[in-house]
Design an enzyme around this catalytic site. Structure first.
Site, PDB file in Angstrom:
ATOM      1  N   ASP A 250      14.759 -30.583   4.710  1.00  0.00           N
ATOM      2  CA  ASP A 250      14.408 -30.539   6.127  1.00  0.00           C
ATOM      3  C   ASP A 250      13.000 -31.042   6.421  1.00  0.00           C
ATOM      4  O   ASP A 250      12.616 -31.159   7.580  1.00  0.00           O
ATOM      5  CB  ASP A 250      14.540 -29.095   6.645  1.00  0.00           C
ATOM      6  CG  ASP A 250      15.974 -28.625   6.597  1.00  0.00           C
ATOM      7  OD1 ASP A 250      16.851 -29.424   6.938  1.00  0.00           O
ATOM      8  OD2 ASP A 250      16.213 -27.470   6.200  1.00  0.00           O
TER       9      ASP A 250
ATOM     10  N   HIS B  23      12.782 -23.296  -1.430  1.00  0.00           N
ATOM     11  CA  HIS B  23      14.235 -23.269  -1.529  1.00  0.00           C
ATOM     12  C   HIS B  23      14.654 -22.171  -2.486  1.00  0.00           C
ATOM     13  O   HIS B  23      13.974 -21.929  -3.473  1.00  0.00           O
ATOM     14  CB  HIS B  23      14.780 -24.626  -2.016  1.00  0.00           C
ATOM     15  CG  HIS B  23      16.227 -24.793  -1.732  1.00  0.00           C
ATOM     16  ND1 HIS B  23      17.188 -24.382  -2.608  1.00  0.00           N
ATOM     17  CD2 HIS B  23      16.867 -25.295  -0.649  1.00  0.00           C
ATOM     18  CE1 HIS B  23      18.373 -24.625  -2.078  1.00  0.00           C
ATOM     19  NE2 HIS B  23      18.209 -25.188  -0.891  1.00  0.00           N
TER      20      HIS B  23
HETATM   21  N1  CMC Z   1       5.777 -21.062   3.150  1.00  0.00           N
HETATM   22  C1  CMC Z   1       4.983 -20.109   2.610  1.00  0.00           C
HETATM   23  N2  CMC Z   1       5.403 -19.209   1.693  1.00  0.00           N
HETATM   24  C2  CMC Z   1       6.686 -19.269   1.309  1.00  0.00           C
HETATM   25  C3  CMC Z   1       7.581 -20.238   1.823  1.00  0.00           C
HETATM   26  C4  CMC Z   1       7.085 -21.161   2.781  1.00  0.00           C
HETATM   27  N3  CMC Z   1       7.889 -22.083   3.303  1.00  0.00           N
HETATM   28  N4  CMC Z   1       8.799 -20.074   1.261  1.00  0.00           N
HETATM   29  C5  CMC Z   1       8.691 -19.038   0.423  1.00  0.00           C
HETATM   30  N5  CMC Z   1       7.413 -18.543   0.455  1.00  0.00           N
HETATM   31  C6  CMC Z   1       6.901 -17.435  -0.363  1.00  0.00           C
HETATM   32  C7  CMC Z   1       7.364 -16.100   0.190  1.00  0.00           C
HETATM   33  O1  CMC Z   1       6.407 -15.552   1.095  1.00  0.00           O
HETATM   34  C8  CMC Z   1       7.504 -15.271  -1.052  1.00  0.00           C
HETATM   35  O2  CMC Z   1       6.219 -14.812  -1.447  1.00  0.00           O
HETATM   36  P1  CMC Z   1       6.072 -13.377  -2.159  1.00  0.00           P
HETATM   37  O3  CMC Z   1       6.829 -13.479  -3.457  1.00  0.00           O
HETATM   38  O4  CMC Z   1       4.609 -13.222  -2.328  1.00  0.00           O
HETATM   39  O5  CMC Z   1       6.680 -12.372  -1.223  1.00  0.00           O
HETATM   40  C9  CMC Z   1       7.972 -16.270  -2.107  1.00  0.00           C
HETATM   41  O6  CMC Z   1       7.503 -17.553  -1.659  1.00  0.00           O
HETATM   42  C10 CMC Z   1       9.494 -16.322  -2.291  1.00  0.00           C
HETATM   43  O7  CMC Z   1      10.073 -16.488  -1.001  1.00  0.00           O
HETATM   44  P2  CMC Z   1      11.447 -15.823  -0.581  1.00  0.00           P
HETATM   45  O8  CMC Z   1      11.555 -15.786   0.912  1.00  0.00           O
HETATM   46  O9  CMC Z   1      11.654 -14.532  -1.319  1.00  0.00           O
HETATM   47  O10 CMC Z   1      12.454 -16.895  -1.182  1.00  0.00           O
HETATM   48  P3  CMC Z   1      13.950 -17.137  -0.749  1.00  0.00           P
HETATM   49  O11 CMC Z   1      14.594 -17.792  -1.889  1.00  0.00           O
HETATM   50  O12 CMC Z   1      14.569 -15.863  -0.255  1.00  0.00           O
HETATM   51  O13 CMC Z   1      13.834 -18.111   0.517  1.00  0.00           O
HETATM   52  C11 CMC Z   1      13.704 -20.026   1.881  1.00  0.00           C
HETATM   53  C12 CMC Z   1      14.053 -19.471   0.494  1.00  0.00           C
HETATM   54  C13 CMC Z   1      14.203 -21.460   1.987  1.00  0.00           C
HETATM   55  C14 CMC Z   1      14.438 -19.213   2.955  1.00  0.00           C
HETATM   56  C15 CMC Z   1      12.167 -19.952   2.099  1.00  0.00           C
HETATM   57  O14 CMC Z   1      11.501 -20.740   1.131  1.00  0.00           O
HETATM   58  C16 CMC Z   1      11.753 -20.365   3.502  1.00  0.00           C
HETATM   59  O15 CMC Z   1      11.773 -19.528   4.420  1.00  0.00           O
HETATM   60  N6  CMC Z   1      11.364 -21.674   3.709  1.00  0.00           N
HETATM   61  C17 CMC Z   1      11.024 -22.167   5.028  1.00  0.00           C
HETATM   62  C18 CMC Z   1      12.305 -22.479   5.795  1.00  0.00           C
HETATM   63  C19 CMC Z   1      12.993 -23.718   5.263  1.00  0.00           C
HETATM   64  O16 CMC Z   1      12.391 -24.758   5.076  1.00  0.00           O
HETATM   65  N7  CMC Z   1      14.323 -23.599   5.103  1.00  0.00           N
HETATM   66  C20 CMC Z   1      15.185 -24.726   4.681  1.00  0.00           C
HETATM   67  C21 CMC Z   1      15.799 -24.515   3.332  1.00  0.00           C
HETATM   68  S1  CMC Z   1      16.582 -25.992   2.646  1.00  0.00           S
HETATM   69  C22 CMC Z   1      17.845 -26.452   3.718  1.00  0.00           C
HETATM   70  C23 CMC Z   1      18.769 -25.388   4.150  1.00  0.00           C
HETATM   71  O17 CMC Z   1      19.085 -24.443   3.432  1.00  0.00           O
HETATM   72  O18 CMC Z   1      19.267 -25.502   5.245  1.00  0.00           O
END
Ligand code: CMC
Length: 427
Positions: free
Chosen positions: A362, A305
């Site tokens: 989720d 998140h």
């Molecule tokens: N699985 C594996 N690695 C992950 C994941 C994951 N679910 N989420 C983040 N990472 C890693 C990512 O690869 C990155 O690594 P690095 O720093 O080495 O590049 C690091 O963690 C930070 O990730 P980010 O994408 O820069 O973080 P963000 O804050 O931009 O993204 C997120 C947040 C929710 C989009 C992301 O964690 C994600 O894609 N999660 C899976 C989708 C998900 O479950 N979304 C629902 C969110 S909660 C409800 C809602 O908002 O609707």
């Protein structure tokens, strides 16, 4: 309040006030930055930007705290109802018994759709994703309810808000009915908000539909847990669309479009599909390895998140509720075992510990929704249904905020500098 922030840039000094909210980080008010320095700030993804002031929802991502109007989400989920939370978000305070009764009555009197809207569904293929139908039909509401679109009139804004909250279950249930080829059911105002939705979704005209109180209560809890979440992507989309003075129904359709993405609301559908694909706990290590592999785009859906870096309080409530609901319904779904084991393994893995990745809202919601009988394609629709109250509350707050202007971010331009046009024959 902290001292002004002093900045020296391009040989000129300027100062920026620091604003404090009731709780949470202070913000540096940089509204005069461009005029004073000629520079913009750069913050793609808004990781350090407060786009507005808001009194609705507060999140402390490090402590795993989520408050609506000051009330902790776990207390609301355990003790209140979705109608109460909706009133709270819209009006700022919990309702008295009389206020709740009157609010619930008002919402129930707006549940019907203009009859002509039913014809919109027939324009879609039967296998259309229900979120595609939601985008279309909710956007179409803007062509039907002209008497509640003067956004400068607080009464009309409230009527539009009530209409959206009330009609969303009808629209969502019809999207489901259309996909399975069953007749639409009209709403029944003697039922609760949630029971009415369940009946419109799972009932058929040929027989009386008995609403199971276990399912009704689980569904209501899921609605509460999805009601609002500060300035997330879809809420910011609704605010940005609304900041131009756009039609409220069209603004909510924009929010639905944004919510659909797998990084946002679409993650509940993706998470359950992933758990089903994993199938059995022995295959989890393979998926953990893929999630950690930089060359593999795969992510653990329902994990991570932008704001929560300790745990998502909504996931805690839902993880518990998933076990309770499946137990009470007497359903044994291996997907819950896979989810629990995946959570256990991921939380003890250094990659997930280092990156502070925890199950989000989720992760467990799909297990419950599937037990209730929803197909995965409906999961994000249910999220949209519940989040509508947050969207309209945030939209109302924005319109009544005298400081709010049309949203208009700037950019760091990286294209070619000015150059002369070359006629095609000379290129
Ligand atoms: N699985 C594996 N690695 C992950 C994941 C994951 N679910 N989420 C983040 N990472 C890693 C990512 O690869 C990155 O690594 P690095 O720093 O080495 O590049 C690091 O963690 C930070 O990730 P980010 O994408 O820069 O973080 P963000 O804050 O931009 O993204 C997120 C947040 C929710 C989009 C992301 O964690 C994600 O894609 N999660 C899976 C989708 C998900 O479950 N979304 C629902 C969110 S909660 C409800 C809602 O908002 O609707």
């Amino acid at each position: 309040m902290a001292d002004n922030v002093k900045l020296e840039f391009g040989g000129k000094a300027s100062e920026y006030p620091v604003l404090s909210g009731t709780t949470g980080p202070d913000v540096i008010d940089i509204r005069k930055l461009y005029a004073a320095t000629g520079a913009f700030t750069y913050d793609p993804g808004f990781t350090s930007t407060a786009s507005c002031q808001s009194a609705l929802t507060y999140i402390d991502g490090d402590e795993g705290i989520l408050l609506h109007r000051g009330y902790p989400i776990d207390q609301l989920a355990e003790q209140s109802s979705f109608m109460e939370v909706s009133y709270l978000l819209l009006n700022g305070e919990l309702p008295s018994a009389k206020e709740l009764e009157s609010f619930t009555y008002t919402i129930s009197r707006h549940t019907m759709l203009h009859e002509q809207l039913a014809t919109f569904y027939r324009g879609f293929r039967r296998d259309a994703h229900p979120m595609a139908i939601m985008c279309g039909v909710v956007g179409a509401l803007s062509a039907f309810y002209h008497d509640s679109t003067d956004i400068n009139d607080p009464k009309q804004r409230m009527i539009a808000s009530h209409r959206l909250i009330a009609k969303m279950p009808t629209i969502a249930a019809m999207a489901y009915k259309y996909s399975v080829g069953q007749p639409f059911l009209y709403p029944r105002n003697d039922l609760s908000y949630t029971a009415n939705f369940l009946r419109m979704t799972f009932g058929v005209p040929a027989e009386e539909y008995e609403v199971d109180p276990v399912i009704e209560s689980a569904m209501d809890k899921i609605f509460i847990l999805h009601a609002d979440h500060e300035q997330n992507a879809s809420t910011s989309t609704v605010r940005l669309a609304g900041s131009s003075g756009a039609n409220p129904f069209a603004c909510i359709a924009a929010g639905i479009a944004c919510l659909w993405g797998p990084a946002h609301g679409g993650a509940n559908e993706a998470a359950l599909n992933m758990l089903r694909e994993i199938g059995t706990p022995d295959r989890i290590p393979e998926y953990i390895a893929r999630a950690k592999n930089k060359d593999d785009p795969f992510r653990l859906m329902g994990f991570g998140h932008r704001v929560y870096k300790n745990f998502d309080p909504r996931a805690k409530v839902l993880g518990k509720a998933a076990t309770e609901v499946l137990d009470k319904l007497g359903i044994s779904d291996p997907v819950l075992d896979t989810a629990r084991e995946l959570e256990r393994i991921a939380l003890s893995d250094q990659y997930f510990i280092d990156k502070k990745l925890y199950p989000n809202v989720d992760f467990y919601s799909g297990v419950i929704l599937s037990a209730i009988g929803f197909p995965t394609t409906m999961f994000t629709v249910l999220f949209a249904l519940a989040r509508t109250v947050g969207w309209v509350a945030q939209w109302n707050e924005m319109i009544s905020d005298p400081e709010q202007k049309i949203g208009r971010p700037r950019q760091l331009y990286t294209g070619p500098a000015m150059r002369d046009y070359v006629p095609v024959a000379k290129r």
